[in-house]
Write an enzyme that holds these catalytic residues in place. Structure first.
Site, PDB file in Angstrom:
ATOM      1  CB  THR A   1     -40.588 -76.149 -19.898  1.00  0.00           C
ATOM      2  OG1 THR A   1     -40.483 -76.088 -21.247  1.00  0.00           O
ATOM      3  CG2 THR A   1     -41.963 -75.424 -19.415  1.00  0.00           C
TER       4      THR A   1
ATOM      5  CG  HIS B   1     -53.078 -79.957  -5.021  1.00  0.00           C
ATOM      6  ND1 HIS B   1     -53.007 -79.558  -3.722  1.00  0.00           N
ATOM      7  CD2 HIS B   1     -54.225 -79.365  -5.382  1.00  0.00           C
ATOM      8  CE1 HIS B   1     -53.832 -78.757  -3.465  1.00  0.00           C
ATOM      9  NE2 HIS B   1     -54.713 -78.537  -4.376  1.00  0.00           N
TER      10      HIS B   1
END
Length: 558
Positions: free
Chosen positions: A476, A528
């Protein structure tokens, strides 16, 4: 035992696609399938796709064998209701795969929905417009009951949490019934309309019958998998197979979940919010009757329970109630983007890391060649082009960053290619993410022209659903509005999203001197569960070094 039979047809995987080839069957006759299970592979002249099952049930009959090519809309497999036996299905002739024979064979039979229309009648179902999409909202019907339609005529508009799409008709004929009105949200696979063969009778009579035959119109859509009320939400509304499965897997009591769908229907996002908050846990089986009796009284207190145990409960904060305020209904795109972001944050533990990059090397190349590059390619030589090129190369060194995670299956899929998603702003109304397939095989010119082409299609609202599927990593780019350091939300099912922020002239140490260079921050938000901070740090360091040190002038080749 129910003898209901659902028919899956050859899907339309592109605006101009008229036929598809069955690559392979992933299930066999007699196998049990659940909603969204991979069912078969299809190849067209546009795309190769894995088609999921729109129903729960049992594979009763495979009508088109692997290797056969048939027109879009051809019946390819029959799925019986869950628990159905092969004996409950009427036998099909061996020649059933021949699409041309279907009208003659079906002519004497009444319509699948029991409406009694003359001629063959086809059920049109809510299409699946993305790998993780579970439901769709009908934005508008472009035809009315009784209208004649031709194959590929625009028929309706559908909004999902991934994309807004115009759906073409897969058949020639007459639109006999509209079962789900505009504005309603229903699960994938729900029958939304019926189309009769050209010249079919009964269209005029269909309109009054549509309301009682379409519980979806009142917010009580039948479950897409079996057409029966397998479970109900807090207000007695039906649940989709996906919602039922999520609730069962996490031991949730759906009667304690407030539904945000039409008529109070509990949607996927409502269940995911309950999962994230740790609330709405179901009582043990032995206590079920007592729990059911106490549910109405306990519901107001349910919201407070997760907070006491350390969970998070989302509540609507009261507004200002100032008479100068202007309140507008959220657009479908804004709702879709918002739901997608909530889903991603609820699903994955997201961590942000960043690194500072000296773009002076790239800036010198841009100044020297940007006009010539635009004249030759029609595309701009922006910082994003260089970053995308470097990212595609470095992802091969860090396969976990270019992976997808299925936490429920406890699997991680590593992609040996890079399908690069590029987030595109739609004039501040929302975001879409077109995908550049095999971007790692492109040079600077190829990436630049693809970014320009995909962004143009997106802003012109000409981007097909198949052009927004299958990304393995996303970038982005808020840099053009001079952002400093941003932390975007992961585009599921990717494991990471890179953010390229604004580039500014700053004093930097160059050897023993001070110089003014073009400096910017690059950030990586990562799941994560997929990898850790050490991998992230190495990835960002290698990305910075490539951007700063590569001989970009030689690679540009101008």
């Amino acid at each position: 035992m129910s003898d209901e039979i659902n028919v899956v047809t050859m899907p339309k995987l592109g605006e101009t696609v008229t036929e598809g080839t069955i690559g392979s069957w992933l299930k066999n006759v007699g196998d049990t399938v659940e909603f969204d299970d991979p069912l078969f592979e299809v190849s067209t002249d546009k795309v190769d796709s894995e088609i999921p099952s729109p129903y729960d049930g049992v594979i009763l009959e495979i009508l088109v064998p692997a290797g056969e090519t048939v027109p879009v809309g051809t019946e390819v497999v029959k799925i019986g209701a869950p628990g159905a036996s092969l004996d409950s299905a009427p036998a099909s002739p061996a020649a059933a795969p021949a699409a041309e024979a279907a009208p003659a064979a079906a002519a004497p039979a009444p319509a699948a929905g029991g409406s009694g229309f003359a001629g063959a009648v086809h059920d049109l179902t809510m299409p699946k417009l993305g790998e993780t999409v579970a439901e769709g909202t009908i934005g508008a019907w472009l035809k009315n009951a009784g209208d004649s339609i031709e194959f590929d005529d625009p028929l309706l508009e559908v909004s999902t949490d991934k994309v807004d799409s115009e759906i073409p008709s897969p058949y020639d004929g007459v639109l006999l019934e509209i079962l789900v009105p505009a504005g309603e949200t229903v699960p994938i696979g729900t029958v939304i309309a019926r189309i009769g063969e050209p010249g079919a009778e009964g269209a005029a009579a269909a309109a009054p019958a549509a309301a009682p035959s379409a519980p979806a119109a009142t917010g009580a859509a039948p479950a897409a998998g079996d057409g029966k009320p397998a479970a109900a939400g807090g207000a007695g509304v039906m649940l989709s197979p996906l919602v039922r499965r999520l609730a069962a897997e996490h031991n949730l009591d759906v009667s304690q979940i407030s539904g945000t769908g039409a008529g109070g229907r509990v949607r996927r996002e409502d269940v995911e919010q309950a999962i994230a908050s740790g609330g709405a846990k179901a009582a043990p089986a032995a206590a079920a009757p007592a729990a059911a009796a106490a549910a109405p009284a306990a519901k107001p207190a349910a919201a407070a329970a997760p907070a006491a145990s350390g969970g998070f409960v989302a509540t609507q904060v009261p507004g200002t109630n100032d008479p100068r305020d202007r309140t507008e209904k959220l657009s479908r795109m804004r709702q879709a983007v918002g739901n997608g972001m909530l889903n991603s944050r609820a699903l994955a533990p997201q961590v942000w890391a960043s690194i500072e990059v000296d773009y002076e090397n790239i800036e010198n190349v841009r100044k020297k060649y940007k006009n010539e590059f635009r004249a030759q390619t029609g595309a701009g030589l922006s910082y994003l082009v260089f970053i995308a090129r470097a990212v595609c190369e470095i992802l091969h060194k860090y396969p976990a960053v270019n992976s997808s995670l299925d936490w429920e299956a406890k699997t991680q899929t590593f992609h040996p290619y890079v399908n690069l998603g590029i987030a595109v702003d739609m004039d501040e109304q929302g975001l879409v993410v077109p995908v550049i397939n095999d971007a790692d095989q492109l040079n600077l010119r190829g990436i630049a022209t693809q970014i320009k082409a995909k962004a143009g299609l997106a802003r012109g609202k000409k981007l097909g659903a198949d052009q927004m599927r299958g990304s393995t990593f996303t970038i982005t780019n808020p840099g053009p509005v001079e952002s400093y350091a941003s932390s975007p939300i992961i585009n599921q099912p990717n494991s990471g999203i890179l953010c390229t922020d604004g580039v500014h002239r700053k004093p930097v140490a160059v050897g023993d001197t001070i110089a003014i260079h073009h400096i910017g921050i690059i950030g990586l938000v990562y799941d994560h569960r997929s990898f850790d901070g050490v991998t992230t740090g190495k990835f960002l360091l290698d990305l910075r070094n490539v951007l700063q040190d590569r001989d970009w002038e030689a690679e540009l080749g101008l």
